[in-house]
Design a protein around this motif. Structure first.
Motif, PDB file in Angstrom:
ATOM      1  N   ARG A  60      31.317  63.908  50.291  1.00 56.30           N
ATOM      2  CA  ARG A  60      32.450  64.854  50.332  1.00 56.30           C
ATOM      3  C   ARG A  60      31.936  66.298  50.307  1.00 56.30           C
ATOM      4  O   ARG A  60      32.426  67.144  49.564  1.00 56.30           O
ATOM      5  N   ARG A 105      41.110  66.771  49.441  1.00 60.07           N
ATOM      6  CA  ARG A 105      40.767  68.184  49.609  1.00 60.07           C
ATOM      7  C   ARG A 105      39.605  68.342  50.589  1.00 60.07           C
ATOM      8  O   ARG A 105      39.575  69.281  51.386  1.00 60.07           O
ATOM      9  N   PHE A 106      38.633  67.429  50.502  1.00 54.87           N
ATOM     10  CA  PHE A 106      37.513  67.471  51.448  1.00 54.87           C
ATOM     11  C   PHE A 106      38.015  67.332  52.878  1.00 54.87           C
ATOM     12  O   PHE A 106      37.651  68.122  53.761  1.00 54.87           O
ATOM     13  N   HIS A 142      33.136  68.515  47.218  1.00 53.93           N
ATOM     14  CA  HIS A 142      34.465  68.280  46.667  1.00 53.93           C
ATOM     15  C   HIS A 142      34.448  67.038  45.774  1.00 53.93           C
ATOM     16  O   HIS A 142      33.730  66.072  46.040  1.00 53.93           O
ATOM     17  N   ASP A 151      37.184  79.477  51.138  1.00 53.16           N
ATOM     18  CA  ASP A 151      37.943  78.376  50.537  1.00 53.16           C
ATOM     19  C   ASP A 151      39.232  78.053  51.286  1.00 53.16           C
ATOM     20  O   ASP A 151      40.304  78.588  50.991  1.00 53.16           O
ATOM     21  N   HIS A 187      29.560  73.294  41.999  1.00 54.67           N
ATOM     22  CA  HIS A 187      29.880  72.516  43.194  1.00 54.67           C
ATOM     23  C   HIS A 187      29.365  73.176  44.469  1.00 54.67           C
ATOM     24  O   HIS A 187      29.545  72.648  45.562  1.00 54.67           O
ATOM     25  N   GLU A 196      40.522  74.885  51.450  1.00 58.27           N
ATOM     26  CA  GLU A 196      40.877  73.528  51.056  1.00 58.27           C
ATOM     27  C   GLU A 196      42.378  73.302  50.957  1.00 58.27           C
ATOM     28  O   GLU A 196      42.834  72.154  50.956  1.00 58.27           O
TER      29      GLU A 196
END
Length: 279
Positions: free
Chosen positions: A82, A52-53, A47, A197, A30, A199
């Motif tokens: 995303r 989450r995005f 994503h 990260d 990803h 998210e």
């Protein structure tokens, strides 16, 4: 047959101009590394979940800039794919540091300093609803564990009592990372820990950012706890240590259920073992 370009490259080119992809063995699927015309490295993170995005894009706009060079910078965001276009940080993953080494201790100290900087960001909203939210999450995970046959009736009763205690607990709110552990730390050549990260980042109980470290990393290495809090500025007080136990219950339930549902026996065993220790 006409080849179709990776939409992440199309998105990045619109933001940066001429770019080239950069092979990086071991990079998760990803993530896509690339370099622009000025030889600046970037990464595109895609994503699968729209929520989450949105949450991570919001964090990069509102929170991450306060960390300066201790976190990537967001160049652009694309809701269609995303995807987030971020600066690529260099450094060594903290999980690869030799155990019990000075380098590991130094990384934990720097990670404490980095987290303190995050927690000092003034949130835009009130944290009054945090206890009720966390109590609700505990009840929700308890229900899933009970339905799956992973806990006994007596354990369910104890866990619901934990939820009731959380609902009336006093706790400081802060902007939290909520997955703060070595897998998301990069140690630069200057020894400074940068964090990745965001998210999950949102307003939550400040102590929750210690829970994953406490229950996954510090139990067997308590010296790292002291080093971390030396960098952070202060250790948890008695009330916060009690909260760490209650947040450990959430951690245990989450691991137990997710491990069961995803067929990950290691995660499920971690959850079961931790739950047995805490209740």
């Amino acid at each position: 047959m006409i080849a179709v370009e990776d939409p992440r490259l199309t998105f990045a080119r619109q933001a940066l101009g001429p770019i080239s992809s950069v092979p990086m063995p071991g990079l998760p699927s990803h993530l896509l590394a690339l370099v622009d015309a000025r030889d600046v490295l970037h990464v595109v993170k895609r994503h699968t979940d729209a929520g989450r995005f949105r949450q991570e894009a919001h964090a990069y706009i509102t929170v991450v800039p306060h960390l300066g060079d201790r976190a990537p910078k967001m160049v652009a965001a694309d809701p269609v794919t995303r995807s987030l276009l971020l600066t690529l940080l260099s450094g060594q993953s903290a999980v690869d540091l030799p155990p019990c080494s000075q380098a590991e201790r130094d990384a934990y100290h720097s990670a404490g300093t980095t987290l303190r900087a995050l927690h000092q960001v003034v949130p835009a909203e009130s944290g009054d609803a945090i206890p009720a939210y966390l109590a609700g999450r505990t009840r929700w995970w308890t229900g899933r564990a009970h339905t799956a046959g992973l806990i006994s009736v007596g354990e369910r009763r104890t866990l619901l009592a934990h939820a009731d205690a959380l609902a009336i607990a006093v706790m400081d709110g802060a902007i939290c990372h909520l997955d703060y552990q070595p897998r998301n730390w990069l140690v630069g050549s200057d020894g400074v820990v940068r964090v990745l990260d965001f998210e999950h980042a949102r307003l939550d109980a400040r102590v929750r950012d210690f829970a994953r470290l406490e229950h996954r990393h510090w139990r067997l290495n308590p010296h790292l706890r002291e080093t971390f809090f030396d960098g952070y500025g202060r250790p948890p007080d008695e009330t916060e240590r009690d909260l760490l136990i209650r947040f450990g219950v959430i951690e245990a339930l989450t691991a137990l259920v997710r491990g069961h549902e995803s067929g990950d026996p290691q995660l499920a065993v971690h959850g079961r073992t931790l739950l047995d220790q805490l209740i």
